[in-house]
Design a protein around this motif. Structure first.
Motif, PDB file in Angstrom:
ATOM      1  N   GLN A  46       1.196   4.204  -2.888  1.00  0.00           N
ATOM      2  CA  GLN A  46       1.000   5.607  -2.526  1.00  0.00           C
ATOM      3  C   GLN A  46       2.130   6.469  -3.075  1.00  0.00           C
ATOM      4  O   GLN A  46       1.897   7.548  -3.616  1.00  0.00           O
ATOM      5  CB  GLN A  46       0.942   5.739  -0.999  1.00  0.00           C
ATOM      6  CG  GLN A  46       0.834   7.179  -0.516  1.00  0.00           C
ATOM      7  CD  GLN A  46       0.725   7.254   0.995  1.00  0.00           C
ATOM      8  OE1 GLN A  46      -0.113   6.588   1.595  1.00  0.00           O
ATOM      9  NE2 GLN A  46       1.574   8.040   1.620  1.00  0.00           N
TER      10      GLN A  46
ATOM     11  N   ARG B 233     -10.421  11.817   3.296  1.00  0.00           N
ATOM     12  CA  ARG B 233     -11.303  10.885   4.017  1.00  0.00           C
ATOM     13  C   ARG B 233     -10.976  10.850   5.513  1.00  0.00           C
ATOM     14  O   ARG B 233     -11.855  10.647   6.336  1.00  0.00           O
ATOM     15  CB  ARG B 233     -11.162   9.478   3.429  1.00  0.00           C
ATOM     16  CG  ARG B 233     -11.782   9.311   2.034  1.00  0.00           C
ATOM     17  CD  ARG B 233     -11.823   7.845   1.626  1.00  0.00           C
ATOM     18  NE  ARG B 233     -12.387   7.672   0.306  1.00  0.00           N
ATOM     19  CZ  ARG B 233     -11.656   7.481  -0.799  1.00  0.00           C
ATOM     20  NH1 ARG B 233     -10.325   7.445  -0.703  1.00  0.00           N
ATOM     21  NH2 ARG B 233     -12.234   7.331  -1.961  1.00  0.00           N
ATOM     22  N   ARG B 234      -9.687  11.043   5.838  1.00  0.00           N
ATOM     23  CA  ARG B 234      -9.284  11.011   7.252  1.00  0.00           C
ATOM     24  C   ARG B 234      -9.585  12.314   7.987  1.00  0.00           C
ATOM     25  O   ARG B 234      -9.570  12.345   9.215  1.00  0.00           O
ATOM     26  CB  ARG B 234      -7.786  10.706   7.358  1.00  0.00           C
ATOM     27  CG  ARG B 234      -7.388   9.315   6.896  1.00  0.00           C
ATOM     28  CD  ARG B 234      -5.968   8.986   7.336  1.00  0.00           C
ATOM     29  NE  ARG B 234      -5.008   9.940   6.802  1.00  0.00           N
ATOM     30  CZ  ARG B 234      -4.353   9.785   5.649  1.00  0.00           C
ATOM     31  NH1 ARG B 234      -4.579   8.708   4.911  1.00  0.00           N
ATOM     32  NH2 ARG B 234      -3.480  10.679   5.230  1.00  0.00           N
TER      33      ARG B 234
ATOM     34  N   THR C 248      -4.820   9.376  -5.346  1.00  0.00           N
ATOM     35  CA  THR C 248      -5.272   8.465  -4.287  1.00  0.00           C
ATOM     36  C   THR C 248      -4.801   8.952  -2.920  1.00  0.00           C
ATOM     37  O   THR C 248      -5.531   8.868  -1.927  1.00  0.00           O
ATOM     38  CB  THR C 248      -4.738   7.048  -4.543  1.00  0.00           C
ATOM     39  OG1 THR C 248      -5.170   6.616  -5.843  1.00  0.00           O
ATOM     40  CG2 THR C 248      -5.263   6.075  -3.498  1.00  0.00           C
ATOM     41  N   PHE C 249      -3.576   9.488  -2.877  1.00  0.00           N
ATOM     42  CA  PHE C 249      -3.020  10.005  -1.624  1.00  0.00           C
ATOM     43  C   PHE C 249      -3.882  11.146  -1.085  1.00  0.00           C
ATOM     44  O   PHE C 249      -4.214  11.184   0.103  1.00  0.00           O
ATOM     45  CB  PHE C 249      -1.593  10.492  -1.866  1.00  0.00           C
ATOM     46  CG  PHE C 249      -0.960  11.131  -0.665  1.00  0.00           C
ATOM     47  CD1 PHE C 249      -0.485  10.362   0.377  1.00  0.00           C
ATOM     48  CD2 PHE C 249      -0.837  12.512  -0.582  1.00  0.00           C
ATOM     49  CE1 PHE C 249       0.095  10.954   1.494  1.00  0.00           C
ATOM     50  CE2 PHE C 249      -0.266  13.109   0.523  1.00  0.00           C
ATOM     51  CZ  PHE C 249       0.204  12.323   1.562  1.00  0.00           C
TER      52      PHE C 249
ATOM     53  N   ALA D 200       0.823  -1.209   0.000  1.00  0.00           N
ATOM     54  CA  ALA D 200       0.000   0.000   0.000  1.00  0.00           C
ATOM     55  C   ALA D 200       0.855   1.256   0.000  1.00  0.00           C
ATOM     56  O   ALA D 200       0.559   2.221  -0.714  1.00  0.00           O
ATOM     57  CB  ALA D 200      -0.933   0.004   1.209  1.00  0.00           C
TER      58      ALA D 200
ATOM     59  N   GLN E 102      -7.073  11.805  -1.849  1.00  0.00           N
ATOM     60  CA  GLN E 102      -8.388  11.282  -1.487  1.00  0.00           C
ATOM     61  C   GLN E 102      -8.353  10.675  -0.088  1.00  0.00           C
ATOM     62  O   GLN E 102      -9.254  10.914   0.727  1.00  0.00           O
ATOM     63  CB  GLN E 102      -8.831  10.234  -2.502  1.00  0.00           C
ATOM     64  CG  GLN E 102      -9.187  10.792  -3.868  1.00  0.00           C
ATOM     65  CD  GLN E 102      -9.597   9.694  -4.833  1.00  0.00           C
ATOM     66  OE1 GLN E 102      -9.952   8.583  -4.428  1.00  0.00           O
ATOM     67  NE2 GLN E 102      -9.540   9.991  -6.123  1.00  0.00           N
ATOM     68  N   ASP E 103      -7.323   9.886   0.193  1.00  0.00           N
ATOM     69  CA  ASP E 103      -7.207   9.266   1.522  1.00  0.00           C
ATOM     70  C   ASP E 103      -7.043  10.323   2.606  1.00  0.00           C
ATOM     71  O   ASP E 103      -7.589  10.197   3.698  1.00  0.00           O
ATOM     72  CB  ASP E 103      -6.011   8.314   1.554  1.00  0.00           C
ATOM     73  CG  ASP E 103      -6.243   7.066   0.715  1.00  0.00           C
ATOM     74  OD1 ASP E 103      -7.413   6.775   0.432  1.00  0.00           O
ATOM     75  OD2 ASP E 103      -5.263   6.405   0.344  1.00  0.00           O
ATOM     76  N   ARG E 104      -6.288  11.384   2.292  1.00  0.00           N
ATOM     77  CA  ARG E 104      -6.098  12.456   3.280  1.00  0.00           C
ATOM     78  C   ARG E 104      -7.419  13.124   3.603  1.00  0.00           C
ATOM     79  O   ARG E 104      -7.731  13.391   4.768  1.00  0.00           O
ATOM     80  CB  ARG E 104      -5.114  13.493   2.744  1.00  0.00           C
ATOM     81  CG  ARG E 104      -4.735  14.564   3.774  1.00  0.00           C
ATOM     82  CD  ARG E 104      -3.972  15.694   3.146  1.00  0.00           C
ATOM     83  NE  ARG E 104      -4.808  16.473   2.244  1.00  0.00           N
ATOM     84  CZ  ARG E 104      -5.686  17.394   2.668  1.00  0.00           C
ATOM     85  NH1 ARG E 104      -5.865  17.619   3.958  1.00  0.00           N
ATOM     86  NH2 ARG E 104      -6.411  18.069   1.802  1.00  0.00           N
TER      87      ARG E 104
END
Length: 241
Positions: free
Chosen positions: A125, A222-223, A215-216, A121, A218-220
């Motif tokens: 990233q 979401r958190r 993607t990086f 993963a 988007q994940d940030r």
């Protein structure tokens, strides 16, 4: 008397291009919503990056550590990690100057060992962050040919049922998408089209904008509890008329 703004000096160079190259760059820049100057500099900066003296780089990392020591929740921690990886990569590649050969080799071996221990993963990233420097067309060209060719007239989009299906699932909310599939399975194409028309345009635009992020990023988002991101189970039919 008002002061005139200070204009930073810029290097100028008269660039001689082969016949037709200017038109190809212009067409590509217009399609990307940028300028010819932006596209030319973007590619040149990627191919000939500025080098960093090792003392300056270490001093910058030291200052960032002093700032971050005030609290672990400081959002600049991500920036420090990014700069650290950038510096180590720079030592290995030669971008960081003033490092002797023995030290460079030792750093290279340690860095290679570290990279091998990273989980899958984390590796994806890092790749995704690097891909931010390229447009979608460049990435597709690289996957096909191994280089980042750009054309004035874009090639036809390659059909990819799996990828296209995943993209559709991200753009159309799950509730309406399930209903569309059910209508289509019964041959009710007009009913399926009516469901699509009922989805608010601004909701589709929000989802498209979110999917355009790395993607990086988007994940940030979401958190981050303060960020509003598209809901997976959003149902436009429950909204008041």
């Amino acid at each position: 008397m008002s002061k005139k703004p200070i204009v930073q000096p810029q290097d100028k160079y008269v660039l001689r291009m082969p016949d037709g190259l200017r038109d190809r760059i212009k067409a590509y820049a217009e399609r990307q919503g940028t300028s010819m100057n932006h596209e030319i500099i973007r590619v040149l900066e990627r191919e000939w990056p500025m080098q960093w003296p090792v003392d300056d780089r270490l001093e910058e990392l030291g200052k960032m550590l002093d700032i971050l020591s005030a609290g672990r929740g400081d959002p600049r921690l991500d920036e420090f990690v990014s700069r650290f990886e950038e510096t180590v990569n720079g030592i290995v590649s030669g971008r960081v100057t003033g490092v002797d050969a023995e030290t460079r080799e030792a750093v290279r071996e340690l860095w290679e060992s570290y990279r091998q221990r990273e989980d899958e993963a984390a590796f994806h990233q890092a790749v995704d962050e690097q891909a931010d420097n390229f447009t979608e067309e460049e990435v597709e060209a690289f996957e096909l040919t191994g280089n980042y060719e750009k054309y004035a007239v874009p090639p036809p989009k390659r059909p990819d049922p799996f990828k296209d299906g995943l993209h559709l699932m991200e753009i159309i909310p799950r509730g309406p998408l399930s209903e569309i599939v059910e209508r289509l399975s019964k041959g009710d194409t007009e009913g399926a089209a009516e469901i699509v028309r009922k989805i608010p345009k601004d909701e589709i635009e929000r989802r498209l904008a979110f999917q355009a992020l790395s993607t990086f990023e988007q994940d940030r988002l979401r958190r981050d509890p303060n960020e509003e991101i598209p809901e997976l189970n959003y149902d436009p039919f429950k909204l008041p008329e």
